[in-house]
Design a protein around this motif. Sequence first.
Motif, PDB file in Angstrom:
ATOM      1  N   LYS A  73      77.300  70.337  35.649  1.00 33.16           N
ATOM      2  CA  LYS A  73      76.484  69.871  34.534  1.00 33.16           C
ATOM      3  C   LYS A  73      75.048  69.713  35.020  1.00 33.16           C
ATOM      4  O   LYS A  73      74.824  69.273  36.151  1.00 33.16           O
ATOM      5  CB  LYS A  73      76.998  68.523  34.020  1.00 33.16           C
ATOM      6  CG  LYS A  73      78.267  68.586  33.194  1.00 33.16           C
ATOM      7  CD  LYS A  73      78.658  67.182  32.729  1.00 33.16           C
ATOM      8  CE  LYS A  73      77.517  66.508  31.972  1.00 33.16           C
ATOM      9  NZ  LYS A  73      77.871  65.125  31.555  1.00 33.16           N
ATOM     10  N   ASP A 114      71.482  68.009  33.768  1.00 33.10           N
ATOM     11  CA  ASP A 114      70.662  67.217  32.848  1.00 33.10           C
ATOM     12  C   ASP A 114      69.235  67.166  33.378  1.00 33.10           C
ATOM     13  O   ASP A 114      69.016  66.841  34.558  1.00 33.10           O
ATOM     14  CB  ASP A 114      71.214  65.791  32.727  1.00 33.10           C
ATOM     15  CG  ASP A 114      72.560  65.754  32.028  1.00 33.10           C
ATOM     16  OD1 ASP A 114      72.562  65.676  30.793  1.00 33.10           O
ATOM     17  OD2 ASP A 114      73.609  65.823  32.715  1.00 33.10           O
ATOM     18  N   TYR A 115      68.288  67.470  32.506  1.00 38.20           N
ATOM     19  CA  TYR A 115      66.879  67.521  32.907  1.00 38.20           C
ATOM     20  C   TYR A 115      66.096  66.498  32.086  1.00 38.20           C
ATOM     21  O   TYR A 115      66.131  66.511  30.851  1.00 38.20           O
ATOM     22  CB  TYR A 115      66.327  68.921  32.661  1.00 38.20           C
ATOM     23  CG  TYR A 115      64.964  69.182  33.273  1.00 38.20           C
ATOM     24  CD1 TYR A 115      64.850  69.627  34.591  1.00 38.20           C
ATOM     25  CD2 TYR A 115      63.801  69.011  32.535  1.00 38.20           C
ATOM     26  CE1 TYR A 115      63.605  69.874  35.154  1.00 38.20           C
ATOM     27  CE2 TYR A 115      62.560  69.262  33.103  1.00 38.20           C
ATOM     28  CZ  TYR A 115      62.465  69.685  34.407  1.00 38.20           C
ATOM     29  OH  TYR A 115      61.227  69.931  34.962  1.00 38.20           O
ATOM     30  N   TYR A 116      65.385  65.607  32.781  1.00 36.65           N
ATOM     31  CA  TYR A 116      64.647  64.538  32.122  1.00 36.65           C
ATOM     32  C   TYR A 116      63.150  64.824  32.176  1.00 36.65           C
ATOM     33  O   TYR A 116      62.592  65.127  33.233  1.00 36.65           O
ATOM     34  CB  TYR A 116      64.935  63.197  32.811  1.00 36.65           C
ATOM     35  CG  TYR A 116      66.351  62.725  32.615  1.00 36.65           C
ATOM     36  CD1 TYR A 116      66.664  61.766  31.644  1.00 36.65           C
ATOM     37  CD2 TYR A 116      67.386  63.251  33.388  1.00 36.65           C
ATOM     38  CE1 TYR A 116      67.975  61.349  31.463  1.00 36.65           C
ATOM     39  CE2 TYR A 116      68.701  62.833  33.205  1.00 36.65           C
ATOM     40  CZ  TYR A 116      68.983  61.886  32.243  1.00 36.65           C
ATOM     41  OH  TYR A 116      70.281  61.466  32.057  1.00 36.65           O
ATOM     42  N   LYS A 173      70.960  70.562  29.649  1.00 37.22           N
ATOM     43  CA  LYS A 173      70.782  69.568  28.603  1.00 37.22           C
ATOM     44  C   LYS A 173      69.487  68.823  28.892  1.00 37.22           C
ATOM     45  O   LYS A 173      69.347  68.216  29.950  1.00 37.22           O
ATOM     46  CB  LYS A 173      71.955  68.584  28.570  1.00 37.22           C
ATOM     47  CG  LYS A 173      71.838  67.536  27.468  1.00 37.22           C
ATOM     48  CD  LYS A 173      73.036  66.605  27.466  1.00 37.22           C
ATOM     49  CE  LYS A 173      72.896  65.551  26.367  1.00 37.22           C
ATOM     50  NZ  LYS A 173      74.047  64.592  26.380  1.00 37.22           N
ATOM     51  N   HIS A 209      66.559  65.953  28.211  1.00 34.55           N
ATOM     52  CA  HIS A 209      66.371  64.601  27.697  1.00 34.55           C
ATOM     53  C   HIS A 209      64.865  64.355  27.605  1.00 34.55           C
ATOM     54  O   HIS A 209      64.193  64.225  28.631  1.00 34.55           O
ATOM     55  CB  HIS A 209      67.017  63.574  28.631  1.00 34.55           C
ATOM     56  CG  HIS A 209      68.484  63.802  28.856  1.00 34.55           C
ATOM     57  ND1 HIS A 209      69.464  63.146  28.141  1.00 34.55           N
ATOM     58  CD2 HIS A 209      69.136  64.631  29.715  1.00 34.55           C
ATOM     59  CE1 HIS A 209      70.655  63.543  28.554  1.00 34.55           C
ATOM     60  NE2 HIS A 209      70.477  64.450  29.511  1.00 34.55           N
ATOM     61  N   THR A 245      64.506  58.715  33.658  1.00 34.51           N
ATOM     62  CA  THR A 245      65.441  59.290  34.608  1.00 34.51           C
ATOM     63  C   THR A 245      66.308  58.197  35.213  1.00 34.51           C
ATOM     64  O   THR A 245      65.777  57.173  35.669  1.00 34.51           O
ATOM     65  CB  THR A 245      64.683  60.015  35.734  1.00 34.51           C
ATOM     66  OG1 THR A 245      63.786  60.952  35.164  1.00 34.51           O
ATOM     67  CG2 THR A 245      65.651  60.728  36.665  1.00 34.51           C
ATOM     68  N   THR A 295      77.193  63.064  41.772  1.00 32.59           N
ATOM     69  CA  THR A 295      75.942  63.265  41.043  1.00 32.59           C
ATOM     70  C   THR A 295      74.766  63.227  42.017  1.00 32.59           C
ATOM     71  O   THR A 295      74.668  62.344  42.859  1.00 32.59           O
ATOM     72  CB  THR A 295      75.743  62.180  39.970  1.00 32.59           C
ATOM     73  OG1 THR A 295      76.805  62.274  39.021  1.00 32.59           O
ATOM     74  CG2 THR A 295      74.419  62.369  39.245  1.00 32.59           C
TER      75      THR A 295
END
Length: 232
Positions: free
Chosen positions: A14, A16-18, A43, A45, A50, A59
């Motif tokens: 997965k 996730d990019y903030y 995905k 954000h 962050t 993670t």
Amino acid sequence: MYSLSVLAKKKGWKFDYYVDHLASYLKDNPHGNYRYAVENGMKIHIGSTTPTKITEKDTLVIEEGGRQKEAEYGMEILAKEILEWKREKNLDELNIFLPSGTGTTALYLSKSFNELEIESPNVFTTPCVGDVDYLKKQFLMLEKDETLHPTIITPSKKRHFGKLYKESYNIWLELQKNMEIEFDLLYDPHGWLTLLENPQIFKKPILYIHQGGLIGNESMLARYKRRYGEDI
């Protein structure tokens, strides 16, 4: 963003990019790095903080620009590859130049050279994000020993990161025409303009490290055309 999305897709992770904001034009017209990263499953954000505390053991949080200790491992591998190339070319001396954001690449490359070889190549860099003082602070966050830091070259002109400059576009075109190499439009023009202002670096054979990121040129070229139209 894009490179991490490719890695995550290959590994089945997965991603996730903030980010604090996203340009409305890019959001409405996805292209370049953003478009392809989303297609790879990223995905995003927008405006979210962050996460600093991660409870899951599987993670990994990667700071902006990859400014973290883990980057040293890869830079040591690159340093060994460059030293091997230097020996193959029978070069007694070598200067290396690359532009910097957080300066992580330049820092760990310089540190690796100093630890691997007595007569190590000299690493030169110039700040593209912030000024010289900002770049020094970035270095010190990762390495307190300033003798291991690369040499910072102060640009003759302040160019704001991500802002469009005609001279940046022109040097990009000139390099592509004369060298038949496409460079990135965000970091490399600033790097080359600063490098060419400092001929003393060319007193030794020089290796310029290409910044990659050519997919990003798609969005950069679109911005230049919107800004300057037919004048570019």
